[in-house]
Design a protein around this motif. Structure first.
Motif, PDB file in Angstrom:
ATOM      1  N   GLY A 233     139.953  24.801  -8.450  1.00 46.06           N
ATOM      2  CA  GLY A 233     139.804  23.156  -9.187  1.00 46.06           C
ATOM      3  C   GLY A 233     141.088  22.943 -10.602  1.00 46.06           C
ATOM      4  O   GLY A 233     142.520  23.454  -9.110  1.00 46.06           O
ATOM      5  N   ASP A 234     141.256  23.199 -11.394  1.00 50.50           N
ATOM      6  CA  ASP A 234     142.617  22.540 -12.035  1.00 50.50           C
ATOM      7  C   ASP A 234     143.050  24.004 -12.997  1.00 50.50           C
ATOM      8  O   ASP A 234     144.047  24.057 -13.318  1.00 50.50           O
ATOM      9  N   TYR A 282     140.311  26.361   2.469  1.00 54.22           N
ATOM     10  CA  TYR A 282     141.371  25.910   2.260  1.00 54.22           C
ATOM     11  C   TYR A 282     143.019  25.817   3.437  1.00 54.22           C
ATOM     12  O   TYR A 282     143.214  26.873   3.143  1.00 54.22           O
ATOM     13  N   SER A 291     142.352  20.770  -1.610  1.00 55.90           N
ATOM     14  CA  SER A 291     140.738  20.670  -1.624  1.00 55.90           C
ATOM     15  C   SER A 291     140.208  21.375  -0.637  1.00 55.90           C
ATOM     16  O   SER A 291     140.584  21.236   0.031  1.00 55.90           O
ATOM     17  N   PRO A 292     139.120  21.817  -1.037  1.00 56.90           N
ATOM     18  CA  PRO A 292     138.110  22.396  -0.080  1.00 56.90           C
ATOM     19  C   PRO A 292     137.994  20.892   1.261  1.00 56.90           C
ATOM     20  O   PRO A 292     137.582  20.149   0.907  1.00 56.90           O
ATOM     21  N   ASN A 293     138.282  22.640   2.451  1.00 51.73           N
ATOM     22  CA  ASN A 293     137.771  22.448   3.742  1.00 51.73           C
ATOM     23  C   ASN A 293     136.306  22.099   3.981  1.00 51.73           C
ATOM     24  O   ASN A 293     136.115  23.514   4.168  1.00 51.73           O
ATOM     25  N   GLN A 401     140.533  29.040  -4.053  1.00 50.89           N
ATOM     26  CA  GLN A 401     141.510  29.200  -2.750  1.00 50.89           C
ATOM     27  C   GLN A 401     142.513  30.153  -3.417  1.00 50.89           C
ATOM     28  O   GLN A 401     142.916  30.353  -3.967  1.00 50.89           O
TER      29      GLN A 401
END
Length: 406
Positions: A233-234, A282, A291-293, A401
């Motif tokens: 995330g962040d 990612y 962002s996740p794929n 990631q």
């Protein structure tokens, strides 16, 4: 993207390239450049130098010319020859070596190609045996590319730029063994002082395997990383490798950050042919948003390529950067770890057009690996009544990631 730009620039330059070059002599400096007369050559200070592995591996094929162009090999040879010409005790940094050094030269090279010229720009930082920075700067040298299939032009640019770095080091520091004694082993070098933490050279995917913050990923995602960071995330965490297997292409890393969500393994680790799976990764770092794929498919074969160990085939689409991501069942259980995809480009040349032929390491082998290294994980009874929401939630809540820096 950087490699693509390099290829396009070289293609434009190659139209002007002519005969092969003659390699410059590393023992002779460019006109107007000189080492202070008070310095006796070769200098006997123990020196280590570091060049990012991604730069040394750089190579590409020019189909129109039917030749391989290898900037990495030219860079490696040019840097090596220049250092060997001016120091009697010098070696490329090897983080597994006990060899000690008194000076460490961190080189960040960048290629440009324009108007038939190979242009090497080297940013550099120099550290003493206490890892204190003692000098930094930037040097550039241009050389004729010559014939595109001959690395001589790029060698000349790399070797000359390295000479300029060395001359600055010698004339400014005037090093000797008393001033810069060999005190620090290469293996003890702090990777954080060398890695360019502003720009990852590659990325991959990992996922939490227990609540203590340990992650599973593909071992090749971590290969040649000076520093590995986890982006959740962040939040960003430094990662350290706890266990790794080249044979299985599997690794466990720690973040020392506890987590509530992680992926359990299916008890018995049985994979059912045709069952629906979710893959999260990612992919295409630097091109797609961070962002996740999420993709979906099914288990298309319980086996993989000939000679592979413990892999199955699945059809959920993946891209570069998806390696290390989880393959998750409808019930939210880990079935495997994404490790590879079929090389479609090679098969297209032979007339075949494969689609979504991807491979994962079976969770049975994951469990054996975790048991061997005493890594905590959880097993659950198969949930055969799960659905897309169960699978997606389990995968998305555990994935992170992996960023590789050199």
């Amino acid at each position: 993207m950087r490699l693509l730009s390099l290829v396009l620039a070289l293609l434009l330059s190659a139209n002007l390239a002519g005969c092969a070059n003659t390699k410059y002599n590393a023992n002779k400096l460019p006109k107007g450049v000189a080492v202070n007369k008070s310095i006796t050559l070769p200098v006997d200070v123990s020196v280590a130098y570091y060049v990012p592995q991604s730069k040394l591996d750089s190579r590409f094929y020019l189909d129109n010319w039917k030749v391989w162009v290898e900037p990495g090999a030219a860079l490696n040879d040019g840097v090596r020859d220049a250092f060997n010409a001016y120091f009697s005790n010098v070696a490329m940094l090897d983080r597994a070596s006990d060899k000690q050094y008194g000076l460490l030269v961190d080189i960040d090279p960048e290629w440009e190609f324009a108007s038939g010229k190979a242009i090497m720009t080297m940013s550099y930082r120099i550290f003493n045996g206490s890892e204190t920075p003692v000098r930094e700067g930037k040097k550039t040298f241009k050389a004729d590319i010559g014939y595109v299939g001959d690395n001589s032009g790029m060698y000349n640019a790399a070797m000359r730029a390295t000479q300029l770095v060395i001359v600055d080091l010698l004339n400014s520091l005037k090093p000797d063994n008393q001033m810069y004694p060999a005190t620090l082993a290469m293996k003890d070098t702090n990777p954080l002082i060398l890695a360019n933490l502003e720009k990852p050279v590659s990325s991959g995917t990992g996922f939490y395997i227990n609540n203590s913050g340990q992650l599973l990923t593909a071992a090749h995602v971590l290969r040649e990383c000076m520093v590995t960071k986890v982006q959740a995330g962040d939040k960003s965490f430094n990662a350290t490798v706890d266990a790794s297997s080249t044979l299985l292409d599997l690794a466990v890393v720690s973040t020392n950050e506890a987590t509530e969500r992680f992926l359990p393994l299916r008890k018995g680790s049985e994979v059912f042919l045709g069952e629906t799976v979710t893959n999260v990764g990612y992919p295409l770092q630097g091109l797609l948003a961070a962002s996740p794929n999420l993709t979906r498919g099914n288990v298309s074969s319980l086996n993989a390529l000939k000679g592979s160990v413990g892999q199955f085939q699945f059809s959920a689409p993946i891209q570069p950067g998806s390696s290390g991501g989880p393959v998750v069942s409808e019930g939210g259980e880990l079935l495997g770890v994404t490790v590879a995809t079929l090389n479609a480009a090679k098969l297209i040349e032979s007339g075949a057009l494969p689609q979504n032929v991807n491979f994962a390491l079976d969770a049975r082998y994951v469990a054996k690996f975790l048991d061997k290294h005493q890594i905590q994980y959880r097993q659950v009874e198969p949930n055969l009544k799960g659905d897309i929401r169960t699978s997606n939630d389990a995968a998305l809540s555990s994935v992170v990631q992996m960023l590789c820096y050199q």
